[in-house]
Structure formats: C-alpha cells, structure tokens
Design an enzyme around this catalytic site. Structure first.
Site, PDB file in Angstrom:
ATOM      1  N   HIS A  25       0.834   6.895   4.881  1.00 12.74           N
ATOM      2  CA  HIS A  25      -0.470   6.447   4.382  1.00 12.74           C
ATOM      3  C   HIS A  25      -1.477   6.822   5.462  1.00 12.74           C
ATOM      4  O   HIS A  25      -1.147   6.772   6.657  1.00 12.74           O
ATOM      5  CB  HIS A  25      -0.548   4.920   4.235  1.00 12.74           C
ATOM      6  N   ASP A  60      -1.564   4.350   8.249  1.00 12.14           N
ATOM      7  CA  ASP A  60      -0.386   4.250   9.139  1.00 12.14           C
ATOM      8  C   ASP A  60      -0.584   5.133  10.356  1.00 12.14           C
ATOM      9  O   ASP A  60      -0.211   4.759  11.466  1.00 12.14           O
ATOM     10  CB  ASP A  60       0.895   4.790   8.491  1.00 12.14           C
TER      11      ASP A  60
HETATM   12  C1  XUL Z   1       5.065  -0.340  -1.995  1.00 12.27           C
HETATM   13  C2  XUL Z   1       5.392   1.098  -1.916  1.00 12.27           C
HETATM   14  C3  XUL Z   1       4.427   1.960  -1.178  1.00 12.27           C
HETATM   15  C4  XUL Z   1       4.285   3.326  -1.757  1.00 12.27           C
HETATM   16  C5  XUL Z   1       3.203   4.140  -1.099  1.00 12.27           C
HETATM   17  O1  XUL Z   1       5.992  -1.102  -2.654  1.00 12.27           O
HETATM   18  O2  XUL Z   1       6.425   1.530  -2.381  1.00 12.27           O
HETATM   19  O3  XUL Z   1       4.827   2.036   0.142  1.00 12.27           O
HETATM   20  O4  XUL Z   1       5.467   4.045  -1.683  1.00 12.27           O
HETATM   21  O5  XUL Z   1       1.996   3.502  -1.084  1.00 12.27           O
END
Ligand code: XUL
Ligand code: CO
Length: 437
Positions: free
Chosen positions: A102, A105
């Site tokens: 992300h 992150d």
């Molecule tokens: C949350 C989830 C996230 C997504 C990306 O449950 O799976 O980490 O993979 O935003």
C-alpha cells in the site's frame, strides 16, 4: 547486504527428507510441472504491510508487540528506508520473485498531500534501485484509503465529495508509483467502502459513487499508459458491517451493471471468501468461470475466531483445490500467489517470518503438484464430463442450444416419464482426492 536478518542465509530447496526448518521441502523454483517451472506457476509475493509493518496487534491489543530492527530509527523517513531495505533482504533470502505494497506502508503520511507525495517519490526511487539490484518485482501496488481518520465513513463511498476527491488524488499517485516501479497489477480493496448503518446511508448513491471512482481509475490508467491489470479484491465485512465488494459474484454483478466488466479482474483472498460464507475454491471457481480470476491473496482464517485472522496457508486441501481451479484456467496469468498473511502475535522473532513464508510456499508447491497429477489423470474431469453427458445429445442438446420450449419439454416428460436417479459419488471422490494428497 546482510543487515537485518544476519542469522538467516538464502533459503534453499533441500527436498522432502530435509529436517532443516529453514529450507524448502517441496518448493523447488526450477522444477518443472506441466511445462512451466514452479516459480512461473506460483509467482509468490510477499506483502509489505503484515510482514514488515505488522506489529502483532489484534482487536484487544492495539500496540505493537514486535521489536523489529528496521523500525527503530526516530526519523520516520529513515525508518521507511530501513524497512524497505529489510524487505528486499528478506524477499531475496526467501527467493520470492514479487512483493506488494500500500502507498502508506512504504512511505509515512505527512501533513499535506503534496508533502506525502514527495515522501513517496523518495521511497519509490529507492525501491526502484533495490528492485534493479535484486531482481525482485512488484506484483501490485494499492492505496490505503481506509486507515486515516478522513476515511472513517468510506473513501469513494464517503457521503462527502471532498473525501471522494482526496481518495481519487491518493489513488492517482499510487497508480503512478505502481507504473514507475513496473508493477504488474493495481489492486482495489474497498476497506471502508460499505456501511455501518442503513439509517444514515444512501446505498444506491454510494454504489454509484464507487462505480464513478473505478471509472476514473480506468481513465487514468489509460492516460498514464499503465498496462497492468486492475484488480478488485472482494471482502464481505470488516471493517464495515457490510462491504459493497462482498464476494466474487457480487463484484462481477457490480462490474456488469456499471459497464466495467472488461476493465477489471478479481484478486481473491482465501479468508475473505470464508468470511463471506464460501470456501476459497467457491469464489475462485465463480471468478474463473467468468474469465475474471486475476490473482490470489493466500492465507486462511480460523474456525474458532470470527475475525480476519490472516493466517499463513498450511492446509493442503485448500491449496490443492485452489491450484485445481488455477490450472484449469491455464494459470494465474499476470497475477500471483500473494501472502496476505501475518504471523501470530506470539511469533515475535524475525525467524518466524521465514518459517511462515516457507510453510506457505511449500503448501502451495504441494497443492500445485497434487492438482497437476489430478488433472493429468483426468479422473475428476472425466467424472464431471460424464455427469453432464445428457446435455450433449437429444433433448439436453436442444435445451442448451435454445432450441426447445416448455411445451416440448412437457411433451418429453409425458412420453418418457420419471428420470433415472444417479449417485453424486461425493464420498468416493473425496477418497480419490486423499489418494493424491
Ligand atoms: C484486508 C486486505 C488488504 C488488501 C489490500 O483484509 O486483504 O490488505 O489485500 O488492501
Ligand atoms: Co488481501
């Protein structure tokens, strides 16, 4: 380069007889199965958020319990750089070809979007260099539009257009960073794209807002020349009570309704499927049948806990069934097996991160090999083919080709009477799977 994991050397394949816990027993990246290497089939990916940013928190313990050597610098940008270097050291030692992040992150948020984007640029430049040095590639990037307080009532589905605009600006930048790092996909997970109470929610409006956001993303993808796949990751609930991207079937219907079907594939996560009341293979099969299965987030839940525990996948039935669906559609394409999984709160050592990934990679390697043998032998496919054989001739063929009517089908029954009954042979087939596992 050995800075953060000095006690761990490169993880090697040692075969099923090895007793070394820091070695692969089944994942031999260069071994070929059905014309492709295991590395090409499985396209393993390590996630930035749980593995390097995770603190071992749970709903009743929200302060971090891990003490990570890359998370000690006082300056947040120094911490971000240390974390990135630790990530590349870990991924290289593990031998996974991909990673995923992300935006928030990899670079911490600053006071303004302009300043935050500057931080991202700095980290993306370093990530580009580390990718080049190590050969590790970006499976996907995504935007965290759910942690910051501004997204409390959603991002694209927020009742305030100002927040919608913020989410759009954030996603724009994250897509550009993904392009810069040659990411092969870009993911949308609707973290808070749902509702907590219908008493304050215009559900229809929010769904139309969501479609607008996705449409804008498609337009921006074309504008910047991003050739990767846009993926949607369904999840039924958590953090909201009801999320609009509930499961594979719901998302496929949503995409069709809003003219977005050809623009998105699905990234399916095992424990999201089980939270929706499905098996993982159910959701995979639904997406694959629609030609929309693009990637998977590999993990599992816990039968005894109600929340998204994101455990590492170790269940050979689950990995086998998943790989059966993936092999049947000819592979995972530009997607991968992304470990959206975290070690348990009590697994406080950095070595635990290696044990967890090694176990997940071995479990998927075994699942792949078992699924391949099942496919090669053709027993299951043969059974299913035979089970539907009545649709290939006579009245069945007329039904499937649209060449009959209720009136004709009534005449057919009046003439031919009761159908013969056939066993589904479920137990026999379960036993058969066990002979392969
Ligand atoms: C949350 C989830 C996230 C997504 C990306 O449950 O799976 O980490 O993979 O935003
Ligand atoms: Co996920």
């Amino acid at each position: 380069m050995s800075q953060f994991f000095p006690e761990v050397k490169k993880i090697r394949y040692e075969g099923p007889d090895s007793k070394n816990p820091l070695a692969f027993k089944y994942y031999n990246p260069r071994e070929k199965v059905g014309g492709k290497t295991l590395e090409e089939h499985l396209r393993f990916s390590v996630v930035f958020w749980h593995t390097f940013k995770g603190g071992g928190v749970d709903p009743f313990g929200t302060s971090p319990v891990y003490d990570r050597p890359w998370d000690r610098a006082t300056d947040p940008m120094q911490r971000a750089e240390d974390t990135l270097r630790a990530a590349f050291e870990f991924i290289t030692k593990l031998g996974a070809p991909f990673y995923a992040w992300h935006d928030r992150d990899i670079a911490p948020e600053a006071d303004t979007l302009r300043e935050t984007n500057k931080r991202l640029d700095q980290i993306v430049a370093l990530a580009g260099k580390l990718q080049k040095d190590t050969g590790v590639k970006l499976l996907w990037g995504t935007s965290n539009c759910f942690s910051n307080a501004r997204f409390t009532h959603g991002a694209g589905t927020n009742p305030d257009a100002h927040v919608f605009a913020y989410a759009a600006a954030q996603i724009k930048k994250a897509m550009e960073c993904t392009l810069e790092l040659k990411g092969e996909n870009y993911v949308f997970w609707g973290g808070r794209e749902g509702y907590s109470s219908l008493l304050n929610t215009d559900l229809k409006h929010e769904q139309e807002q969501m479609a607008r956001l996705l449409q804008l993303a498609v337009e921006h993808k074309k504008a910047i020349g991003f050739k990767g796949t846009l993926l949607i990751e369904p999840k039924p609930k958590e953090p909201t009570k009801h999320q609009y991207d509930y499961d594979a079937a719901t998302v496929l219907g949503f995409l069709r309704q809003h003219g977005l079907f050809d623009e998105f594939m699905l990234n399916l996560e095992a424990n999201h499927a089980t939270l929706a009341g499905h098996t993982f293979e159910h959701d995979l099969t639904v997406a694959s049948a629609a030609g929309r299965l693009g990637s998977i987030d590999a993990n599992r839940g816990d039968y005894l806990l109600g929340w998204d525990t994101d455990q590492f996948p170790t269940d050979l039935y689950s990995t086998t069934y998943a790989m059966m669906v993936i092999l049947k559609q000819g592979g995972i394409g530009k997607g991968g097996v992304n470990f959206d999984a975290k070690v348990r709160r009590g697994s406080i050592d950095t070595a635990d991160l290696f044990h967890a990934h090694i176990g997940g990679m071995d479990a998927f390697a075994r699942g792949l090999k078992i699924a391949h043998r099942i496919q090669q032998d053709g027993v299951l496919d043969g059974f299913i083919k035979e089970r539907y054989s009545s649709y290939r001739s006579g009245i069945g063929k007329k039904i499937m080709s649209g060449k009959t009517s209720f009136a004709e089908l009534e005449r057919y029954i009046l003439k031919n009477g009761e159908p013969a009954r056939h066993s589904g042979r479920e137990e026999m087939l379960e036993n058969l799977i066990n002979t392969y596992i």
